[in-house]
Design an enzyme around this catalytic site. Structure first.
Site, PDB file in Angstrom:
ATOM      1  N   ARG A  42       0.827  -1.216   0.000  1.00  0.00           N
ATOM      2  CA  ARG A  42       0.000   0.000   0.000  1.00  0.00           C
ATOM      3  C   ARG A  42       0.858   1.261   0.000  1.00  0.00           C
ATOM      4  NH1 ARG A  42      -5.329  -1.440   3.561  1.00  0.00           N
ATOM      5  NH2 ARG A  42      -5.951  -3.229   2.304  1.00  0.00           N
ATOM      6  N   ASP A 153     -15.083   8.851  13.274  1.00  0.00           N
ATOM      7  CA  ASP A 153     -14.041   8.045  12.633  1.00  0.00           C
ATOM      8  C   ASP A 153     -12.741   8.849  12.645  1.00  0.00           C
ATOM      9  OD1 ASP A 153     -14.342   5.354  10.736  1.00  0.00           O
ATOM     10  OD2 ASP A 153     -12.546   6.529  10.307  1.00  0.00           O
TER      11      ASP A 153
END
Ligand SMILES: C[S@@+](CC[C@H](N)C(=O)[O-])C[C@H]1O[C@@H](n2cnc3c(N)ncnc32)[C@H](O)[C@@H]1O
Length: 282
Positions: A42, A153
Site C-alpha cells: 500500500r 471516525d
C-alpha cells in the site's frame, strides 16, 4: 524508487518496525509481522505517486506535515473502511424487535425523551444511517423525541463521504424497497443514479472526527454504542482500554454491539452477554 516496479520496492524490517510503532502509538492499529506485505504494497503506491525515494523520506514528510493531513492519508491507506447498510443484520433486528421497544416504553414512563447512540468507527456513514432508519421506524409518529446518533471516525476522507450522504445504487441494495423510498432520495449525479440521505435522517445524525485513542468529548450517558469491525485491528490491551471506556459512557441497561469476529473473550468486563456480539450494561 526510480526504475523499480511496485512489486520490487523493498520495505526493510527496520522501516516496517518504525512505521508500525508510529501507527500503533497514534491510533492503536496493530500492524503485526503478518501485515508487512500489506504495508509494503500500500505504501509503495504512495511513494511512487509522491516521487519519494524511500520509506524514510516519505515518513519524514508525513511527520513534518503539521496539519495532520498526510498522517490521515497514511492511516487511511493502512486501515480498511469496508462497510455497508444494515451490515450484520442481526444487530438491527435486535434493536427493532427487542431493545428499542423496551427502551422506548421505559423512557416514556420516565418522561425522558432523549435517545443517544454512537457509532464508533463509522467509516463512510452507512452504519449511522442504518441506525437512524431503525430508530425512526421504531419511533414512528411520536414527535416528542430528542434523538441523536453520533458517527465518529479517524478518517477525514470517510467522514466527508458520510456527511455528503450520497450512495451509489448498488450500495443501497440491502434496503427494503419501501424503506429506501421513504428515507433516500433518488437523484442523478455524474450521469448515474445516486441515493441521498433524506432530511429526516440528516436531522438526527452528526459526524465528527475522533481518534478512539484520544479524548472523547461526548456527552453521555448513551443508550447504545456500535463499535463494529474496528477493535479487530487493535491488540488486547487496546481493546481492554476501549471496553472500559465504553462501559463508562453507557447508561445502565444500555447495549454495546461489536463486530462479528470481535467477542469480549479474554477481556475483563462487567457486561452481560446477551447474544453473540451484543453486550448489556446491567
Ligand atoms: C472496517 S471499518 C468499520 C465500519 C463500520 N463500523 C462497520 O462495521 O461497517 C473500520 C473503521 O475504523 C476506523 N478506525 C480505525 N482506527 C481508528 C481509531 N483509532 N479511531 C477512530 N476510528 C478508527 C477506520 O478509519 C475505519 O473507517
Amino acid at each position: 524508487m526510480n526504475g523499480l516496479t511496485l512489486k520490487e520496492v523493498v520495505l526493510s524490517e527496520d522501516d516496517f518496525q518504525y512505521i508500525s510503532d508510529i501507527v500503533y502509538k497514534h491510533c492503536g492499529i496493530n500492524l503485526h509481522t503478518g501485515k508487512k506485505e500489506l504495508v509494503r504494497a500500500r505504501l509503495a503506491k504512495i511513494l511512487r505517486q509522491g516521487n519519494f525515494n524511500n520509506f524514510q523520506e516519505y515518513m519524514r514528510y508525513v511527520l513534518e506535515d503539521k496539519t495532520g493531513r498526510e498522517f490521515s492519508v497514511l492511516i487511511d491507506s493502512l486501515s480498511t473502511n469496508l462497510t455497508s447498510f444494515f451490515r450484520e443484520k442481526q444487530h438491527f433486528d435486535f434493536l427493532k424487535d427487542n431493545f428499542l421497544p423496551a427502551l422506548i416504553e421505559r423512557k416514556k414512563k420516565d418522561r425522558n425523551f432523549r435517545i443517544r447512540a454512537w457509532s464508533a468507527g463509522c467509516s463512510s456513514g452507512e452504519e449511522v444511517y442504518s441506525i437512524a432508519i431503525t430508530l425512526l421506524e421504531a419511533l414512528s409518529g411520536q414527535g416528542q423525541w430528542d434523538v441523536k446518533i453520533l458517527g465518529t471516525d479517524i478518517s477525514t476522507r470517510m467522514l466527508d463521504t458520510a456527511r455528503k450522504g450520497y450512495y451509489d445504487e448498488e450500495r443501497v441494495s440491502s434496503f427494503l424497497l419501501q424503506q429506501r423510498n421513504k428515507y433516500l432520495l433518488s437523484k442523478r449525479g455524474n450521469g448515474r443514479k445516486v441515493f441521498e440521505a433524506s432530511k429526516a435522517l440528516r436531522d438526527i445524525v452528526v459526524f465528527r472526527h475522533l481518534n478512539l485513542m484520544e479524548d472523547w468529548p461526548i456527552k453521555g450517558p448513551l443508550d447504545f454504542i456500535f463499535c463494529r469491525n474496528v477493535m479487530i485491528y487493535f491488540d488486547k490491551s487496546t481493546q481492554q482500554f476501549l471496553i472500559d471506556r465504553y462501559w463508562d459512557m453507557l447508561d445502565s441497561g444500555a447495549v454495546l454491539f461489536t463486530g462479528h469476529s470481535e467477542s469480549l473473550t479474554g477481556i475483563k468486563h462487567r457486561f452481560k452477554y446477551v447474544q453473540p456480539t451484543i453486550y448489556k450494561k446491567t
